[in-house]
Motif scaffolding. Structure first.
Motif, PDB file in Angstrom:
ATOM      1  N   ILE A 197      35.266  54.674  68.129  1.00 24.15           N
ATOM      2  CA  ILE A 197      34.270  55.330  67.276  1.00 24.15           C
ATOM      3  C   ILE A 197      34.472  56.836  67.282  1.00 24.15           C
ATOM      4  O   ILE A 197      34.381  57.493  66.238  1.00 24.15           O
ATOM      5  CB  ILE A 197      32.850  54.954  67.743  1.00 24.15           C
ATOM      6  N   VAL A 198      34.747  57.400  68.462  1.00 19.15           N
ATOM      7  CA  VAL A 198      35.015  58.841  68.538  1.00 19.15           C
ATOM      8  C   VAL A 198      36.264  59.177  67.729  1.00 19.15           C
ATOM      9  O   VAL A 198      36.297  60.164  66.984  1.00 19.15           O
ATOM     10  CB  VAL A 198      35.167  59.294  70.000  1.00 19.15           C
ATOM     11  N   GLY A 199      37.302  58.346  67.861  1.00 24.03           N
ATOM     12  CA  GLY A 199      38.522  58.569  67.087  1.00 24.03           C
ATOM     13  C   GLY A 199      38.258  58.489  65.588  1.00 24.03           C
ATOM     14  O   GLY A 199      38.770  59.313  64.815  1.00 24.03           O
ATOM     15  N   MET A 200      37.447  57.501  65.184  1.00 22.78           N
ATOM     16  CA  MET A 200      37.100  57.376  63.773  1.00 22.78           C
ATOM     17  C   MET A 200      36.319  58.596  63.302  1.00 22.78           C
ATOM     18  O   MET A 200      36.548  59.113  62.200  1.00 22.78           O
ATOM     19  CB  MET A 200      36.275  56.110  63.546  1.00 22.78           C
ATOM     20  N   ALA A 201      35.400  59.077  64.140  1.00 25.17           N
ATOM     21  CA  ALA A 201      34.599  60.249  63.777  1.00 25.17           C
ATOM     22  C   ALA A 201      35.469  61.496  63.652  1.00 25.17           C
ATOM     23  O   ALA A 201      35.215  62.353  62.798  1.00 25.17           O
ATOM     24  CB  ALA A 201      33.501  60.466  64.821  1.00 25.17           C
ATOM     25  N   VAL A 202      36.494  61.609  64.492  1.00 29.36           N
ATOM     26  CA  VAL A 202      37.432  62.741  64.381  1.00 29.36           C
ATOM     27  C   VAL A 202      38.172  62.676  63.043  1.00 29.36           C
ATOM     28  O   VAL A 202      38.345  63.689  62.364  1.00 29.36           O
ATOM     29  CB  VAL A 202      38.423  62.746  65.560  1.00 29.36           C
ATOM     30  N   ILE A 203      38.600  61.469  62.665  1.00 29.27           N
ATOM     31  CA  ILE A 203      39.286  61.298  61.381  1.00 29.27           C
ATOM     32  C   ILE A 203      38.354  61.652  60.227  1.00 29.27           C
ATOM     33  O   ILE A 203      38.726  62.381  59.299  1.00 29.27           O
ATOM     34  CB  ILE A 203      39.801  59.851  61.238  1.00 29.27           C
ATOM     35  N   PHE A 204      37.112  61.144  60.300  1.00 25.51           N
ATOM     36  CA  PHE A 204      36.135  61.445  59.249  1.00 25.51           C
ATOM     37  C   PHE A 204      35.884  62.950  59.161  1.00 25.51           C
ATOM     38  O   PHE A 204      35.825  63.524  58.070  1.00 25.51           O
ATOM     39  CB  PHE A 204      34.820  60.723  59.542  1.00 25.51           C
TER      40      PHE A 204
END
Length: 258
Positions: A197-204
């Protein structure tokens, strides 16, 4: 490039409430959720309550922008030239393809099914297990996609860029801090899921910094949540908990710890 804005005392107060106090209380409430055996009715109540809470947060942010007479484009509520270019759209499509492949792998292989079933019983009991519950989950997915992007990307990243400056290092911090907060408010999904989720949030956050728009992110977020929620439909409903479940009420994440 995202738009900066002149910070007001209200911005600092709002970040304190939505970025620190509320996530801290939410983590505490999620510990209680892990100890519950959910029924369909309990899940439906939870989805409704969470949807309302998400819209309250987003409307507070939008209300602050209206009160300070700021352009809503500084929240990413705009369609910029880079939003619809081949790079942005292609990246979003690629992300969705990878996410779908990962979800299909989880429910199609014996090892993946065993891991998902264990998570559903220990950490992801709130996911819908029947189509009727999924119908209640759909509004939650849309609420999360719209409201969380307004708060976590539009407000939080804009807040930190306006606070730290527009340099590369400042932008990295502006993306990373909200990503960590975003991961913490999803602790109910387990430690391994938090990293994703943190990785996805960084991408977003990176997409938002590069495009200055959250429109693609809203679409991407909604689709990801709809797919994630549908995973539970492939697994049987666990046994009903003992006791008078009809008296169960939605656990407000702002309750005091007992």
């Amino acid at each position: 490039m995202i738009e900066t804005f002149t910070l007001h005392l209200a911005d600092h107060i709002l970040f304190l409430l939505l970025g620190i106090l509320l996530p801290w209380r939410t983590v505490g409430a999620q510990k209680k959720l892990k100890d519950l055996s959910f029924t369909s009715r309990m899940r439906q109540s939870l989805y409704i309550g969470n949807s309302i809470g998400l819209w309250v947060m987003a409307l507070i942010v939008l209300g602050l922008w209206w009160w300070l007479d700021r352009p809503f484009s500084s929240l990413g509520l705009q369609w910029t030239p880079s939003t619809g270019n081949l790079w942005s759209v292609g990246f979003v499509i690629a992300f969705l393809i990878i996410y779908v492949i990962d979800a299909v792998r989880d429910i199609s292989t014996p090892k993946g099914r065993a891991q998902v079933e264990e998570k559903l019983s220990k950490e992801l009991g709130i996911l819908p297990r029947k189509f009727k519950s999924y119908l209640f989950f759909i509004p939650l997915a849309f609420s999360a996609g719209i409201c969380e992007e307004i708060v976590f990307r539009g407000f939080f990243i804009g807040y930190f860029v306006s606070l730290f400056g527009t340099g590369i290092g400042s932008q990295i911090l502006a993306v990373a801090i909200p990503a960590v907060i975003f991961g913490l408010v999803h602790t109910y999904q387990g430690i391994q899921a938090i990293y994703k989720i943190v990785g996805m949030a960084v991408i977003f956050g990176t997409i938002y910094v590069l495009t200055g728009s959250i429109y693609l992110l809203i679409i991407l977020h909604v689709v990801v949540d709809l797919i994630g929620g549908a995973v539970g439909l492939f697994f049987p409903e666990p046994e009903q908990p003992d006791g008078p479940v009809e008296d169960w009420e939605y656990p407000n994440p702002t309750w005091e710890e007992e």
